[in-house]
Design an enzyme around this catalytic site. Structure first.
Site, PDB file in Angstrom:
ATOM      1  N   SER A  64      -3.453   4.797  10.513  1.00 17.24           N
ATOM      2  CA  SER A  64      -2.519   5.746   9.887  1.00 17.24           C
ATOM      3  C   SER A  64      -1.145   5.644  10.542  1.00 17.24           C
ATOM      4  CB  SER A  64      -3.083   7.163  10.068  1.00 17.24           C
ATOM      5  OG  SER A  64      -2.071   8.124   9.864  1.00 17.24           O
ATOM      6  N   HIS A 107       0.805  -1.222   0.000  1.00 20.50           N
ATOM      7  CA  HIS A 107       0.000   0.000   0.000  1.00 20.50           C
ATOM      8  C   HIS A 107       0.841   1.275   0.000  1.00 20.50           C
ATOM      9  CE1 HIS A 107      -3.929   1.630  -0.163  1.00 20.50           C
ATOM     10  NE2 HIS A 107      -3.992   2.133   1.039  1.00 20.50           N
ATOM     11  N   GLU A 127      -9.222  -3.055   1.690  1.00 15.56           N
ATOM     12  CA  GLU A 127      -8.659  -2.543   2.931  1.00 15.56           C
ATOM     13  C   GLU A 127      -9.709  -2.709   4.026  1.00 15.56           C
ATOM     14  OE1 GLU A 127      -6.474   1.222   2.570  1.00 15.56           O
ATOM     15  OE2 GLU A 127      -7.083   1.250   0.484  1.00 15.56           O
ATOM     16  N   HIS A 183      -1.216   1.970   7.484  1.00 17.20           N
ATOM     17  CA  HIS A 183      -1.128   2.535   6.142  1.00 17.20           C
ATOM     18  C   HIS A 183       0.339   2.799   5.797  1.00 17.20           C
ATOM     19  CE1 HIS A 183      -5.282   3.016   4.974  1.00 17.20           C
ATOM     20  NE2 HIS A 183      -4.877   3.596   3.850  1.00 17.20           N
ATOM     21  N   TYR A 214     -12.497  -0.106   0.419  1.00 18.26           N
ATOM     22  CA  TYR A 214     -12.462  -0.416   1.848  1.00 18.26           C
ATOM     23  C   TYR A 214     -13.597  -1.361   2.238  1.00 18.26           C
ATOM     24  CZ  TYR A 214      -8.958   3.204   2.522  1.00 18.26           C
ATOM     25  OH  TYR A 214      -7.799   3.927   2.473  1.00 18.26           O
ATOM     26  N   TYR A 240      -8.231  -5.167  -5.817  1.00 17.89           N
ATOM     27  CA  TYR A 240      -8.519  -3.979  -5.007  1.00 17.89           C
ATOM     28  C   TYR A 240      -9.965  -3.547  -5.190  1.00 17.89           C
ATOM     29  CZ  TYR A 240      -8.082   0.464  -2.634  1.00 17.89           C
ATOM     30  OH  TYR A 240      -8.253   1.492  -1.749  1.00 17.89           O
TER      31      TYR A 240
HETATM   32 ZN   LIG Z   1      -5.713   3.079   1.968  1.00 15.36          ZN
END
Ligand SMILES: [Zn+2]
Length: 658
Positions: A273, A122, A430, A229, A467, A464
């Protein structure tokens, strides 16, 4: 590739016990493992970078190279699994399909969508243009065949080399919790989950290391899973970088030495994050690279601790299950909400009029100047208007359906690996912290019946699809909810499918549902990168060194070189652009470029010099050792008339003092 026949026709529940691939069962101590690492960097100046959705973020150089790192495991001569971790923003099915075609040529019948797992780290600091669906190629102005081919070839080469390197091996399992390396960037939705109260942490600290040593005790490699992330490099960065996961891998590999491969995969990082500096003076004082190195160091240090503490595990079987699920059959047609355009809390887009939390029926100040732009992009990418009732409360920005298949994925690959007692749940998306926890707990509750004792969440796997937020999080329509493509039931479909796949591990010899694989089509091509003419001033020669370090430097000095180069549109990595050589008694010998080497390209405006490019190499001398060195610069030069020609130029020799 294996051709398979079973088709699941009715609903998710019918998936129980039927869509799976052949499994391997072998007696204890037959495990063999092999690792490989291959360069997948494609550096062409001015290519749109993938991740932040910022049209202005284009490649200008290389901070660190991108790699495909592969572990191949085998318990008998014919049953194998491969886990590949790639320094990419995401993987897509089209890419995996291209890799499988290459593998099938080299090792016919050995690899399928079931026994190959490709995971993305990512990083948001790589060139884009590799997606099947056009919406994810917007910032790269279309599909980039050269980048796609470079990556597919690199992944395939890493799988093949890892297979060649298979040796009798022992797996050891390191389990722990890493805190202080991530924060939750979407707290309001997270705390709306009733089960958030059950956890002390707002992100998932679960850290897993699958370590492998040869039967003689030689360290071979590891596969690491931790949720954060890979976005320590901000959207202002213009240099290709593996970001914190790439650097963590490099630090661990350097600590073991030659040929050891450390693959750092991701987990349920949807709302996790790396901005651990938030609110402190470091947040604005530290450079991107320093933030990256600090978050990398935490992951690398803890991974090494887990390696040390890891417990040997006998692997008597390897199993894989894979299933294609046509998501709209169980949830909504895919759509992005308006808050997608706002970007996430740690990487806001800054587009006026868009913010997190935009919901149907509420004030949605989409500015008038934004609406025509959205309409134009909708028309270009072929978006449908979508189904806002199904997607409630998401206000739809872009949407796909069966008649608009190019914009967003509709059919997704779900996969699980059982490596002895370890079950890897590989999601093509994700997962948020809580989505991942719920799936892990649910699968773990069935673990006894499938002889598993540990469940690992692997995110960004094989494809992908944005989310997966929980239904409670989805209701808030923050960035993660707006990018949960299939509406409020997205999570439920993931949970049901993974439970089915885990259950199916009890049964041997089942088949994969290949028939439901999506139809691949050619993404909209990239027509914005025509061949450009290279220029120089009349008094210059091609490849002239415009700046060089002094003849003698001390260790610790930064060495800087500037070259009048061709446009870097055809290079792959630092090693093919700049080559470092050291003088030996036998002559000049190639030497590895040191850590923290950077290459940056720019246009230069000087009189009588049109289309002039300059390439700068910045290299710390620490780690080089004393001696005499020189640098070669290799490239291609495109004159006004005729075809491009290759060139090579040399710096003067320079010495590093003791
Ligand atoms: Zn992301």
């Amino acid at each position: 590739m294996r051709k398979t026949k079973l088709i699941c026709l009715v609903a998710v529940s019918c998936l129980i016990g039927n869509g799976s691939l052949a499994l391997a069962t072998a007696s204890a101590s037959t495990l063999r493992a092999g690792f490989s690492k291959k360069d997948i960097t494609f550096f062409a100046s001015g290519r749109g970078m993938m991740g932040y959705g910022d049209l202005a973020q284009k490649t200008r150089g290389i901070e660190s190279r991108l790699f495909a790192r592969t572990a191949v495991l085998e318990t008998s001569g014919t049953e194998r699994l491969a886990i590949t971790v790639v320094d990419l923003c995401f993987v897509v099915s089209l890419l995996k399909d291209a890799v499988l075609k290459k593998l099938d040529l080299a090792q016919p019948g050995s690899w399928s969508s079931a026994n190959l797992m490709i995971l993305a780290t990512h990083t948001h600091s790589g060139p884009g243009g590799i997606a099947q669906h056009d919406i994810y190629n917007v910032t790269s102005q279309g599909f980039d065949t050269k980048n796609f081919e470079t990556i597919a070839s690199g992944i395939a080469a890493s799988v093949l080399e890892a297979t060649e390197r298979l040796v009798p091996a022992q797996m050891k399992l390191g389990l722990g919790e890493l805190r202080g390396a991530s924060i939750n960037r979407s707290l309001e939705p997270y705390h709306a989950n009733p089960d958030a109260k059950l956890y002390a942490d707002e992100t998932d600290p679960t850290h897993t290391v699958l370590g492998f040593v040869s039967r003689e005790g030689r360290p071979l490699g590891l596969v690491d899973f931790f949720a954060v992330h890979n976005t320590s490099m901000s959207k202002h960065n213009r240099l290709i970088s593996g970001d914190n996961k790439g650097w963590a891998a490099r630090k661990v590999e350097e600590s073991f030495g030659r040929d050891f491969v450390a693959a750092f995969g991701n987990a349920n990082e949807g709302d996790a994050s790396p901005n651990i500096f938030k609110g402190s003076s470091d947040e604005k004082d530290l450079e991107d690279l320093e933030k990256t190195l600090r978050v990398a160091a935490k992951q690398a240090k803890h991974a090494l601790e887990l390696w040390q503490q890891a417990v040997p595990v006998e692997i008597d079987s390897l199993k894989s299950r894979h299933r294609w699920v046509e998501m709209p059959r169980f949830a909504c047609e895919p759509a992005m909400g308006e808050s997608f355009a706002a970007g996430a809390d740690d990487g806001p887009s800054g587009i006026p009029g868009f913010f997190e939390g935009m919901r149907q029926g509420e004030l949605r100040p989409l500015p008038q100047y934004g609406a025509p732009l959205v309409a134009a992009v909708r028309a270009i990418v072929g978006s449908s208007r979508g189904d806002e009732k199904c997607q409630y409360p998401k206000p739809i920005l872009f949407a796909g359906d069966a008649r608009h298949p190019r914009i967003l994925p509709r059919t997704l690959p779900f996969q699980v690996f059982a490596i002895g007692p370890v079950l890897i749940v590989a999601a093509p998306a994700e997962l948020t912290t809580m989505s991942g926890r719920r799936i892990r707990e649910a699968v773990l509750s069935q673990a006894a019946s499938i002889s598993a004792s540990h469940v690992v969440i692997a995110g960004l796997a094989n494809d992908y699809s944005g989310y997966v937020s929980t239904p409670e999080e989805y209701a808030f329509q923050h960035y993660e909810g707006a990018h949960t493509l299939y509406g409020p039931k997205t999570f439920d479909v993931h949970l049901a499918t993974f439970l089915d796949l885990a259950q199916s591990l009890r049964v041997a010899g089942l088949e994969d549902v290949e028939d439901l694989a999506p139809l691949y089509f050619r993404p909209l091509g990239n027509f914005l990168y025509p061949t450009k003419v290279d220029g120089k001033a009349p008094w210059e020669r091609v490849g002239k060194f415009l700046r060089q370090p002094p003849p003698s430097s001390s260790r610790g000095d930064e060495l800087s070189f500037v070259v009048r180069s061709g446009l870097p549109s055809r290079f792959r990595d630092q090693g093919s652009i700049f080559v470092l050589e050291k003088k030996r008694s036998t002559g000049w010998v190639r030497h590895e470029l040191p850590s923290l080497t950077q290459i940056e390209w720019s246009r230069e405006k000087i009189p009588l010099c049109f289309n002039c490019s300059r390439l700068e190499l910045r290299m710390p001398s620490s780690g080089l050792g004393s001696g005499e060195y020189r640098v070669l610069q290799r490239g291609l030069w495109q004159p006004l008339v005729g075809s491009a020609r290759s060139y090579q130029s040399e710096s003067r020799a320079f010495s590093i003092a003791k």
